[in-house]
Design a protein around this motif. Structure first.
Motif, PDB file in Angstrom:
ATOM      1  N   VAL A  70       0.831  -1.206   0.000  1.00 34.90           N
ATOM      2  CA  VAL A  70       0.000   0.000   0.000  1.00 34.90           C
ATOM      3  C   VAL A  70       0.865   1.255   0.000  1.00 34.90           C
ATOM      4  O   VAL A  70       0.629   2.187  -0.781  1.00 34.90           O
ATOM      5  N   ALA A  71       1.884   1.287   0.857  1.00 36.57           N
ATOM      6  CA  ALA A  71       2.744   2.464   0.949  1.00 36.57           C
ATOM      7  C   ALA A  71       3.512   2.692  -0.348  1.00 36.57           C
ATOM      8  O   ALA A  71       3.622   3.824  -0.829  1.00 36.57           O
ATOM      9  N   GLN A  72       4.052   1.622  -0.912  1.00 39.62           N
ATOM     10  CA  GLN A  72       4.836   1.759  -2.139  1.00 39.62           C
ATOM     11  C   GLN A  72       3.950   2.172  -3.308  1.00 39.62           C
ATOM     12  O   GLN A  72       4.344   3.008  -4.127  1.00 39.62           O
ATOM     13  N   HIS A  73       2.768   1.598  -3.391  1.00 33.89           N
ATOM     14  CA  HIS A  73       1.847   1.953  -4.478  1.00 33.89           C
ATOM     15  C   HIS A  73       1.474   3.434  -4.407  1.00 33.89           C
ATOM     16  O   HIS A  73       1.510   4.147  -5.422  1.00 33.89           O
ATOM     17  N   ASN A  74       1.110   3.903  -3.226  1.00 35.98           N
ATOM     18  CA  ASN A  74       0.703   5.300  -3.073  1.00 35.98           C
ATOM     19  C   ASN A  74       1.857   6.259  -3.271  1.00 35.98           C
ATOM     20  O   ASN A  74       1.666   7.387  -3.735  1.00 35.98           O
ATOM     21  N   ARG A  75       3.051   5.810  -2.942  1.00 37.33           N
ATOM     22  CA  ARG A  75       4.207   6.683  -3.088  1.00 37.33           C
ATOM     23  C   ARG A  75       4.501   6.983  -4.550  1.00 37.33           C
ATOM     24  O   ARG A  75       4.925   8.097  -4.894  1.00 37.33           O
ATOM     25  N   PHE A  76       4.267   6.008  -5.419  1.00 38.58           N
ATOM     26  CA  PHE A  76       4.598   6.183  -6.825  1.00 38.58           C
ATOM     27  C   PHE A  76       3.367   6.378  -7.711  1.00 38.58           C
ATOM     28  O   PHE A  76       3.452   6.274  -8.928  1.00 38.58           O
ATOM     29  N   THR A  77       2.222   6.642  -7.077  1.00 34.19           N
ATOM     30  CA  THR A  77       1.009   6.947  -7.841  1.00 34.19           C
ATOM     31  C   THR A  77       0.677   8.415  -7.634  1.00 34.19           C
ATOM     32  O   THR A  77       0.298   8.835  -6.549  1.00 34.19           O
ATOM     33  N   PHE A  78       0.832   9.190  -8.704  1.00 32.39           N
ATOM     34  CA  PHE A  78       0.666  10.647  -8.585  1.00 32.39           C
ATOM     35  C   PHE A  78      -0.720  11.105  -9.022  1.00 32.39           C
ATOM     36  O   PHE A  78      -1.212  12.129  -8.572  1.00 32.39           O
ATOM     37  N   ASN A  79      -1.352  10.362  -9.894  1.00 31.77           N
ATOM     38  CA  ASN A  79      -2.700  10.702 -10.346  1.00 31.77           C
ATOM     39  C   ASN A  79      -3.640   9.549  -9.988  1.00 31.77           C
ATOM     40  O   ASN A  79      -3.745   8.565 -10.719  1.00 31.77           O
ATOM     41  N   ARG A  80      -4.291   9.674  -8.824  1.00 35.52           N
ATOM     42  CA  ARG A  80      -5.163   8.612  -8.358  1.00 35.52           C
ATOM     43  C   ARG A  80      -6.403   8.518  -9.242  1.00 35.52           C
ATOM     44  O   ARG A  80      -6.982   9.517  -9.647  1.00 35.52           O
ATOM     45  N   SER A  81      -6.820   7.287  -9.516  1.00 34.59           N
ATOM     46  CA  SER A  81      -8.016   7.041 -10.317  1.00 34.59           C
ATOM     47  C   SER A  81      -8.575   5.683  -9.919  1.00 34.59           C
ATOM     48  O   SER A  81      -7.958   4.925  -9.170  1.00 34.59           O
ATOM     49  N   LEU A  82      -9.759   5.367 -10.436  1.00 33.35           N
ATOM     50  CA  LEU A  82     -10.343   4.064 -10.163  1.00 33.35           C
ATOM     51  C   LEU A  82      -9.456   2.952 -10.712  1.00 33.35           C
ATOM     52  O   LEU A  82      -9.374   1.859 -10.124  1.00 33.35           O
ATOM     53  N   GLU A  83      -8.777   3.248 -11.822  1.00 33.25           N
ATOM     54  CA  GLU A  83      -7.886   2.247 -12.412  1.00 33.25           C
ATOM     55  C   GLU A  83      -6.706   1.950 -11.498  1.00 33.25           C
ATOM     56  O   GLU A  83      -6.356   0.776 -11.271  1.00 33.25           O
ATOM     57  N   THR A  84      -6.073   2.999 -10.946  1.00 35.13           N
ATOM     58  CA  THR A  84      -4.932   2.773 -10.052  1.00 35.13           C
ATOM     59  C   THR A  84      -5.380   2.104  -8.750  1.00 35.13           C
ATOM     60  O   THR A  84      -4.641   1.302  -8.174  1.00 35.13           O
ATOM     61  N   ASP A  85      -6.602   2.419  -8.311  1.00 35.35           N
ATOM     62  CA  ASP A  85      -7.111   1.769  -7.107  1.00 35.35           C
ATOM     63  C   ASP A  85      -7.362   0.282  -7.351  1.00 35.35           C
ATOM     64  O   ASP A  85      -7.100  -0.554  -6.474  1.00 35.35           O
ATOM     65  N   MET A  86      -7.868  -0.051  -8.531  1.00 37.71           N
ATOM     66  CA  MET A  86      -8.072  -1.466  -8.864  1.00 37.71           C
ATOM     67  C   MET A  86      -6.738  -2.199  -8.936  1.00 37.71           C
ATOM     68  O   MET A  86      -6.634  -3.363  -8.529  1.00 37.71           O
ATOM     69  N   ILE A  87      -5.717  -1.524  -9.441  1.00 35.63           N
ATOM     70  CA  ILE A  87      -4.381  -2.130  -9.494  1.00 35.63           C
ATOM     71  C   ILE A  87      -3.888  -2.425  -8.080  1.00 35.63           C
ATOM     72  O   ILE A  87      -3.307  -3.488  -7.816  1.00 35.63           O
ATOM     73  N   LEU A  88      -4.135  -1.490  -7.141  1.00 37.29           N
ATOM     74  CA  LEU A  88      -3.732  -1.700  -5.751  1.00 37.29           C
ATOM     75  C   LEU A  88      -4.467  -2.895  -5.153  1.00 37.29           C
ATOM     76  O   LEU A  88      -3.863  -3.716  -4.445  1.00 37.29           O
ATOM     77  N   ILE A  89      -5.759  -3.023  -5.435  1.00 37.74           N
ATOM     78  CA  ILE A  89      -6.516  -4.166  -4.928  1.00 37.74           C
ATOM     79  C   ILE A  89      -5.941  -5.474  -5.468  1.00 37.74           C
ATOM     80  O   ILE A  89      -5.789  -6.470  -4.732  1.00 37.74           O
ATOM     81  N   LEU A  90      -5.577  -5.486  -6.742  1.00 40.42           N
ATOM     82  CA  LEU A  90      -4.986  -6.686  -7.342  1.00 40.42           C
ATOM     83  C   LEU A  90      -3.638  -7.004  -6.699  1.00 40.42           C
ATOM     84  O   LEU A  90      -3.299  -8.180  -6.499  1.00 40.42           O
ATOM     85  N   LYS A  91      -2.867  -5.975  -6.366  1.00 41.47           N
ATOM     86  CA  LYS A  91      -1.581  -6.187  -5.689  1.00 41.47           C
ATOM     87  C   LYS A  91      -1.800  -6.818  -4.312  1.00 41.47           C
ATOM     88  O   LYS A  91      -1.080  -7.755  -3.928  1.00 41.47           O
TER      89      LYS A  91
END
Length: 399
Positions: free
Chosen positions: A136-157
């Motif tokens: 979670v920390a690493q994903h948010n650190r390198f995600t600059f434009n949050r979207s539903l797509e990036t959130d789905m990627i985090l859930i998959l991770k």
């Protein structure tokens, strides 16, 4: 020289989380006293109270050793530790039954080394909190434009990190630990930054599925047998939970005796070592029954207040930190504790089905206690290495 020593001692006092340490020591005292009292019925030849003190000493040493390691290094080596415990879980499945990998109570879930038994799935709970927190920390650190797509990627991770441990734990028929892991995931995703546009439907699906499963078990058990392959007789724990007195000579025996013990304690209890109701292995999962019988409603409330103070203190720490790894770990640890507390106490008073989930810091046992103390070590490390406040990681801090 004396002034320098005094400054060091003052700094050390400031860097230790004394509230957390005090609450753990109080729970240790309650644990040892209650386990010692549980032995009064004469069903044990071993002094489990002394052994619990030994387990607490080892757990305290483990917590101290983890505390002196900085959170930055803990993050760095998280997936190495994760891999080690994955291999340990695989070993339990692949290795034949031996003196090192014995079958205990019908399950091969422990490694035994002389008098000490280690259950990897217990430690995996804490390791998974670390792993998910790092993801979670690493994903948010390198995600600059949050979207539903990036959130789905985090859930998959998150699903990717938890899938293999969950599968291995399920193969051990350890449903209790599986439920704990799901509670941990739910707690961490709430603070992970994932949009509620995703979380609300996701939680809704889980609730509907869980509710449908319960209704099927209650009113159409044959459907569960046909779809999941679960035999009707395997639903004995559910049936004995709903109607324990009908099954009081079998699956419902523990529950009926537990309710009898807690009810007979009334307001102030029968007194230390004055328990009369026989409950097999009451020093482990049914330790709350001993507290209810011997210390009554007041004793049970005191324990709940101590738990409440512990959870509130941890949640306050989570609200103070700006480091998402620290925040995620604390919330994950709180989720673990809360699920254990609610499930364990709930099963002793018929609010919830019986599972093999111990009462945190109270029930007798090495692995469960050591895993919790490992988590305490991580919590102490956060304060020890950032005494003024929990600072966010800089760009040079590896996640």
């Amino acid at each position: 020289m004396a002034s320098s020593r005094q400054q060091t001692q003052k700094s050390l006092r400031h860097r230790l989380d004394w509230k957390l340490i005090t609450l753990i020591l109080v729970l240790c005292l309650i644990s040892v006293m209650t386990i010692q009292s549980a032995m009064g019925g004469g069903q044990y030849s071993m002094d489990f109270g002394i052994r619990q003190i030994f387990y607490y000493i080892l757990g305290g040493i483990l917590a101290f050793l983890i505390m002196i390691v900085s959170p930055k290094k803990i993050r760095k080596y998280t997936f190495i530790i994760y891999s080690i415990f994955i291999f340990l879980l695989i070993g339990l499945i692949l290795l034949p039954e031996t003196s090192i990998t014995p079958i205990i109570n019908g399950a091969k879930s422990w490694y035994r080394f002389g008098p000490i038994s280690i259950q990897p799935s217990e430690f995996m709970k804490i390791v998974l909190i670390l792993a998910i927190s790092k993801v979670v920390a690493q994903h948010n650190r390198f995600t600059f434009n949050r979207s539903l797509e990036t959130d789905m990627i985090l859930i998959l991770k998150i699903m990717g990190v938890t899938f293999i441990p969950l599968l291995l734990i399920l193969l051990q028929n350890d449903l209790g630990t599986t439920l704990v892991v799901m509670a941990i995931i739910a707690g961490i995703v709430v603070v992970s930054g994932i949009s509620w546009k995703i979380l609300a439907p996701l939680f809704g699906v889980v609730i509907v599925f869980g509710g449908s499963l319960i209704l099927s078990i209650l009113y159409k058990p044959s459907l569960i047998e046909n779809i999941a392959g679960i035999k009707t007789y395997q639903l004995g724990r559910i049936n004995s939970w709903l109607d324990p007195y009908t099954y009081s000579s079998g699956d419902g025996f523990h529950l009926t005796e537990s309710m009898k013990a807690i009810g007979s304690g009334q307001l102030i209890g029968k007194g230390f070592n004055q328990g009369e109701v026989y409950i097999p292995e009451n020093h482990t999962d049914f330790i709350f029954s001993v507290i209810g019988e011997e210390f009554g409603f007041i004793g049970a409330v005191v324990l709940l207040v101590i738990y409440l103070l512990l959870l509130m203190h941890l949640l306050k720490s989570a609200s103070q930190t700006t480091d998402l790894f620290n925040k995620s770990f604390i919330v994950g640890y709180v989720s673990l504790l809360l699920f254990h507390i609610v499930q364990n106490i709930g099963m002793t008073i018929q609010l919830l089905p019986i599972t093999g989930i111990p009462l945190p810091f109270i029930s007798y046992g090495g692995s469960a206690l050591w895993s919790l103390m490992a988590g305490v070590g991580v919590l102490l490390s956060m304060r020890y290495h950032a005494p003024k406040k929990y600072n966010a990681p800089t760009d040079k801090t590896p996640l």
